[in-house]
Scaffold this active site. Structure first.
Site, PDB file in Angstrom:
ATOM      1  N   HIS A  28      31.062  48.179  32.303  1.00 18.30           N
ATOM      2  CA  HIS A  28      30.559  48.437  33.657  1.00 18.30           C
ATOM      3  C   HIS A  28      31.752  48.605  34.597  1.00 18.30           C
ATOM      4  O   HIS A  28      32.265  47.635  35.159  1.00 18.30           O
ATOM      5  CB  HIS A  28      29.672  47.267  34.107  1.00 18.30           C
ATOM      6  N   HIS A  30      33.170  51.425  37.605  1.00 15.43           N
ATOM      7  CA  HIS A  30      33.047  52.636  38.420  1.00 15.43           C
ATOM      8  C   HIS A  30      34.434  53.239  38.602  1.00 15.43           C
ATOM      9  O   HIS A  30      35.347  52.563  39.093  1.00 15.43           O
ATOM     10  CB  HIS A  30      32.450  52.299  39.783  1.00 15.43           C
ATOM     11  N   HIS A 208      21.598  50.002  37.316  1.00 18.66           N
ATOM     12  CA  HIS A 208      21.827  48.801  38.114  1.00 18.66           C
ATOM     13  C   HIS A 208      20.477  48.223  38.524  1.00 18.66           C
ATOM     14  O   HIS A 208      19.628  48.920  39.081  1.00 18.66           O
ATOM     15  CB  HIS A 208      22.613  49.138  39.375  1.00 18.66           C
ATOM     16  N   GLU A 211      20.572  42.808  41.015  1.00 21.85           N
ATOM     17  CA  GLU A 211      21.735  42.313  41.751  1.00 21.85           C
ATOM     18  C   GLU A 211      21.275  41.901  43.152  1.00 21.85           C
ATOM     19  O   GLU A 211      21.424  40.755  43.553  1.00 21.85           O
ATOM     20  CB  GLU A 211      22.808  43.391  41.828  1.00 21.85           C
ATOM     21  N   ASP A 289      33.402  45.827  37.378  1.00 22.81           N
ATOM     22  CA  ASP A 289      32.654  46.599  38.365  1.00 22.81           C
ATOM     23  C   ASP A 289      33.586  47.517  39.158  1.00 22.81           C
ATOM     24  O   ASP A 289      33.744  48.696  38.828  1.00 22.81           O
ATOM     25  CB  ASP A 289      31.878  45.650  39.279  1.00 22.81           C
ATOM     26  N   ASP A 290      34.169  47.013  40.234  1.00 20.83           N
ATOM     27  CA  ASP A 290      35.103  47.756  41.097  1.00 20.83           C
ATOM     28  C   ASP A 290      36.298  46.828  41.349  1.00 20.83           C
ATOM     29  O   ASP A 290      36.411  46.226  42.425  1.00 20.83           O
ATOM     30  CB  ASP A 290      34.434  48.138  42.418  1.00 20.83           C
TER      31      ASP A 290
END
Length: 344
Positions: A28, A30, A208, A211, A289-290
């Protein structure tokens, strides 16, 4: 998983160092969100783009909540204006992966950012990204695969264009389709047409969910989009029947603990349900994630999880092996990864 009731010595620094050196698999990630801030600032300077408000005084990305995070994320992408920029970005991201012992990663790619949803432009972006990934693999040993994502808050029509791009370019490198963006906008089922198109093209599916919205959102992802992985999914813990369904059906959660804490989904890591989900039989994986947005790396994730939940090397080996088994890559690549993840 080990029995936590069995007494044993506290985690030593030597054990922690061994955990941090383990080979890792990330599902996961981005690609724009993984851009180092210095890389984005450098592109902005080259292109004379004003990114005031995007960075804090210390050079990090400036946001206070999820809505502002999305604004900053999309503002930062404005300096990525062509295939060559994405090739450079891919190299920068994979360098960070290599530094953290990641041997395989799947990254989310959006045709909305890569060519505005135009198929011809998307092909050019994808070729540049893939060539950069192949060069990085030869140089650093990190394997990358792509998952096309539609952006939820851009709406179902733009999602269909993204799905068409995905379906037309599906192959052994472009392996999946999913959805990111603002989970509080619309419904999972609004995007069923796009997911059906991707499925018919042979792409594997994730989205997604769970969350910002609760368990009902995860159920909708399973029932309306028929995905096999869930990005985040952590709020499923609020419905133990759903948790049991995830475990029984082998649905894999792409969990990003540092992201969840940074954005305030949970106040601190010790409140995060990753251990509770895993203890109840759910297959959990660990991702960033980021990462620069959330001041984390895969090594940081491993370190923090080990210290918070007293997880040991065998826990992280299992998590990485589960991630390899859940990866959307071909069987030959999966077999190679599992070989690399074997412990003596």
């Amino acid at each position: 998983m080990r029995d936590r009731d069995t007494e044993r010595a506290p985690l030593s620094e030597e054990e922690l160092d061994g955990i941090l050196r383990l080979p890792k698999v990330e599902l996961h990630l981005h690609i724009e969100g993984a851009a180092p801030p210095a890389f984005i600032r450098g592109l902005a300077k080259e292109k004379s783009v004003n990114l005031s408000g995007v960075f804090r005084a210390d050079g990090s990305y400036d946001f206070r909540d999820f809505a502002r995070f999305l604004e900053v994320y999309e503002a930062a992408t404005t300096v990525l204006r062509g295939p060559e920029d994405y090739a450079r970005l891919t190299t920068a991201v994979l360098e960070q992966c290599a530094e953290n012992g990641v041997i395989y990663a799947e990254t989310f790619l959006s045709p909305d950012f890569c060519g505005g949803g135009d198929l011809g432009a998307w092909r050019e972006y994808l070729q540049a990204i893939r060539e950069a990934a192949d060069a990085a693999e030869a140089r650093m040993g990190v394997t990358l695969r792509g998952i096309v994502t539609c952006v939820r808050h851009f709406g179902p029509d733009k999602a269909k264009a993204a799905a068409r791009c995905a379906a037309e370019t599906a192959d052994d490198w472009l392996v999946g389709f999913g959805m990111g963006g603002d989970e509080t906008r619309g419904q999972q089922g609004d995007f069923a047409y796009s997911f059906d198109m991707a499925r018919e093209a042979g792409l594997r599916l994730t989205t997604h969910a769970g969350e910002w919205r609760g368990p009902k959102e995860v159920r909708a992802a399973l029932d309306d989009l028929r995905v096999e992985r869930i990005g985040h999914g952590v709020r499923a813990i609020e419905d133990l029947g759903l948790v049991d369904r995830l475990a029984e059906d082998g649905i894999v959660l792409e969990v990003c603990p540092g992201s969840n804490v940074s954005l305030g989904v949970y106040p601190k890591l010790s409140d995060h349900p990753i251990r509770a989900l895993r203890d109840r039989g759910v297959t959990v994986t660990v991702s960033t994630d980021d990462p620069p947005f959330f001041h984390t790396t895969m090594r940081d994730e491993y370190r923090n999880l080990a210290r918070t939940f007293d997880w040991r090397e065998e826990d992280f080996v299992q998590i990485a092996q589960d991630a390899a088994r859940a990866a959307f890559c071909d069987d030959a690549t999966r077999a190679r990864l599992l070989k690399l993840l074997e412990r003596p």
